[in-house]
Design a protein around this motif. Structure first.
Motif, PDB file in Angstrom:
ATOM      1  N   TYR A 384       0.828  -1.213   0.000  1.00 53.45           N
ATOM      2  CA  TYR A 384       0.000   0.000   0.000  1.00 53.45           C
ATOM      3  C   TYR A 384       0.858   1.257   0.000  1.00 53.45           C
ATOM      4  CZ  TYR A 384      -3.940   3.045   1.181  1.00 53.45           C
ATOM      5  OH  TYR A 384      -4.893   4.020   1.162  1.00 53.45           O
ATOM      6  N   GLU A 410      -7.436  -1.713  11.031  1.00 53.27           N
ATOM      7  CA  GLU A 410      -6.860  -0.517  10.414  1.00 53.27           C
ATOM      8  C   GLU A 410      -6.662  -0.704   8.921  1.00 53.27           C
ATOM      9  OE1 GLU A 410      -6.404   3.147  10.311  1.00 53.27           O
ATOM     10  OE2 GLU A 410      -6.611   2.269  12.309  1.00 53.27           O
ATOM     11  N   ARG A 413      -9.932  -0.463   7.205  1.00 52.10           N
ATOM     12  CA  ARG A 413     -10.316   0.949   7.091  1.00 52.10           C
ATOM     13  C   ARG A 413      -9.603   1.611   5.912  1.00 52.10           C
ATOM     14  NH1 ARG A 413      -8.423   5.528  11.407  1.00 52.10           N
ATOM     15  NH2 ARG A 413      -9.542   7.315  10.522  1.00 52.10           N
ATOM     16  N   LEU A 414      -8.316   1.299   5.769  1.00 51.10           N
ATOM     17  CA  LEU A 414      -7.565   1.861   4.645  1.00 51.10           C
ATOM     18  C   LEU A 414      -8.095   1.366   3.307  1.00 51.10           C
ATOM     19  CD1 LEU A 414      -3.766   1.848   5.604  1.00 51.10           C
ATOM     20  CD2 LEU A 414      -5.113   3.785   4.788  1.00 51.10           C
ATOM     21  N   PRO A 418      -9.320   4.507   0.812  1.00 48.15           N
ATOM     22  CA  PRO A 418      -7.916   4.677   0.410  1.00 48.15           C
ATOM     23  C   PRO A 418      -7.510   6.148   0.384  1.00 48.15           C
ATOM     24  CG  PRO A 418      -9.284   4.099  -1.479  1.00 48.15           C
ATOM     25  CD  PRO A 418     -10.147   3.926  -0.266  1.00 48.15           C
ATOM     26  N   LEU A 425      -2.108  11.060   4.549  1.00 43.95           N
ATOM     27  CA  LEU A 425      -1.779   9.771   5.146  1.00 43.95           C
ATOM     28  C   LEU A 425      -0.864   9.950   6.356  1.00 43.95           C
ATOM     29  CD1 LEU A 425      -2.292   6.740   4.578  1.00 43.95           C
ATOM     30  CD2 LEU A 425      -0.088   6.708   3.412  1.00 43.95           C
ATOM     31  N   ARG A 428      -2.768  11.489   9.297  1.00 48.02           N
ATOM     32  CA  ARG A 428      -3.682  10.578   9.997  1.00 48.02           C
ATOM     33  C   ARG A 428      -2.942   9.706  11.003  1.00 48.02           C
ATOM     34  NH1 ARG A 428      -7.411   6.025   7.073  1.00 48.02           N
ATOM     35  NH2 ARG A 428      -8.693   7.830   6.566  1.00 48.02           N
ATOM     36  N   TYR A 429      -1.757   9.207  10.610  1.00 44.95           N
ATOM     37  CA  TYR A 429      -1.089   8.201  11.434  1.00 44.95           C
ATOM     38  C   TYR A 429       0.087   8.729  12.253  1.00 44.95           C
ATOM     39  CZ  TYR A 429      -3.877   4.808   8.925  1.00 44.95           C
ATOM     40  OH  TYR A 429      -4.923   4.103   8.415  1.00 44.95           O
TER      41      TYR A 429
END
Length: 438
Positions: A384, A410, A413-414, A418, A425, A428-429
């Motif tokens: 990914y 998780e 969810r991705l 996407p 990205l 978010r993390y």
């Protein structure tokens, strides 16, 4: 201005060479050394070679001794012929003298090529005929040569048979990688998990620029978080000791937006000259920079540049710099670098899958490979992230110590939502929302 000010460094030792190699005269050893020098060249390691760097018509020994004094690593390759060479023994004495006088300046590495340390020591007993040639120089000289050979043979070293089971190509790769990594330890901290970084540095063929007497302006280009700043720091750590003046300006865009270009210019000038010079305008700052750099061999790295005005204020042209200077610029806009006359622009490539997996695993599991029960899910993550270093790091940190069910949740969810935008990205993390990715 912590994390928002230009970083410069001065240092006490300026090296002409990274490595000086002392080796025997036999054909087999010379062939091994020739391949070793080729490996050094591929990695941008500057090694002294008599056939390339000796001045014809000048005395040999003073040039060799000078090269030893000007080399960071002093490598001694012991072989069956080493102790029978008067020149090798004299070089060895000089190498040990340099280390004894300035122990923190020089690093000695010994290599045992088809010979053991015990065999090297025994060579002293079997070469009396060779030593007799020195009798005219007195017993003191003979004693010094024998003592040097004994001392060096007892230093920790690399053994061809022990480390590589006799495979020379593997041995050469191990030696060159070790020196390359040690040479990259410098004044700028770039983290502990440098997976793939040095591969990026190697691709740039830095030796071409460091040996040159011309001024070079090169660029590193790529998307946010791809590793431009990290590679630039590794290059700085790798090369700084070969230049008269060095400056690493991190986050140029951020500094100028927060504090203005004049403040950045003043800080760089102060770091280089150690003087607090008054600068009242950008134009005046540019003139001062040009004046102090035009006669010097300069390493200047400008990180995260997104405006042509910034380049014109800090590095207007190659005519600002002395012979042999290297200016490296990182940024996302390739056309901007082109328009400023940057001669070579290197696009940072995504990490290969195996390298990406190692980087992700170091953050997600604190080891180089994923835990068995997480292998399938880790493959999904790496696929990914498409080899993007910062997203691999951020998501690895986010998933660290979480359960298998949390990982699946998780990733599900991705999959349903996407995210193609790297910035989103990362946001978010990220465990540190204030982080400004480079």
């Amino acid at each position: 201005m912590e994390n928002s000010s230009p970083k410069s460094i001065t240092y006490s030792h300026k090296w002409s060479y990274d490595v000086f190699v002392s080796f025997g005269d036999d054909t087999i050893t010379k062939s091994f050394v020739d391949h070793l020098f080729s490996a050094f060249k591929r990695k941008g390691i500057r090694a002294f070679k008599e056939d390339e760097h000796m001045n014809i018509g000048e005395e040999r020994f003073p040039q060799i001794y000078s090269a030893i004094e000007q080399s960071r690593f002093l490598v001694v390759i012991f072989s069956n012929s080493y102790a029978s060479s008067p020149l090798c023994l004299r070089k060895l004495v000089k190498i040990l003298e340099c280390k004894e006088k300035e122990p923190h300046k020089y690093l000695i590495r010994t290599v045992f090529y088809h010979i053991t340390p015990e065999m090297v020591v025994k060579q002293i007993e079997s070469v009396d005929i060779i030593f007799k040639k020195y009798e005219s120089e007195g017993k003191t000289e003979v004693t010094r040569l024998k003592e040097a050979l004994t001392k060096a043979a007892n230093l920790p070293g690399w053994d061809l048979k022990v480390m590589a089971n006799g495979y020379e190509s593997k041995f050469i790769d191990m030696i060159s990688k070790h020196l390359f990594n040690e040479l990259n330890v410098g004044p700028l901290h770039i983290g502990e998990k440098l997976v793939g970084v040095h591969l990026g540095v190697e691709r740039m063929n830095l030796q071409h620029f460091t040996w040159s007497s011309e001024v070079h302006m090169i660029g590193i280009c790529g998307i946010t978080g791809i590793g431009k700043t990290t590679i630039a720091k590794a290059i700085y750590n790798r090369l700084y000791a070969h230049f008269d003046i060095c400056s690493f300006c991190e986050n140029v865009k951020e500094i100028v937006e927060k504090h203005g270009m004049i403040q950045l210019q003043k800080q760089v000038i102060e770091d280089i000259t150690k003087e607090d010079l008054k600068v009242s305008s950008v134009g005046e700052g540019s003139n001062v920079l040009k004046r102090i750099m035009i006669s010097k061999k300069v390493l200047l790295i400008l990180d995260d540049v997104d405006e042509l005005d910034y380049l014109e204020a800090l590095a207007g042209s190659i005519n600002w710099f002395g012979p042999g200077s290297l200016i490296l610029i990182t940024g996302k806009n390739r056309q901007l670098l082109n328009s400023h006359g940057v001669e070579n622009i290197y696009e940072v490539e995504p990490l290969q899958d195996d390298v990406a997996m190692e980087l992700f695993s170091l953050y997600a599991f604190k080891q180089k490979q994923p835990k068995e029960e997480f292998k399938g899910l880790s493959d999904q993550v790496v696929g990914y992230m498409k080899g993007h270093p910062l997203t691999l790091k951020v998501l690895g940190c986010f998933l660290f110590s979480k359960s298998l069910s949390e990982w699946k949740s998780e990733l599900s969810r991705l999959g349903k939502n996407p995210i193609d935008d790297v910035q989103v990205l990362i946001s978010r993390y990220s465990l540190n929302k204030k982080r400004n990715p480079a």
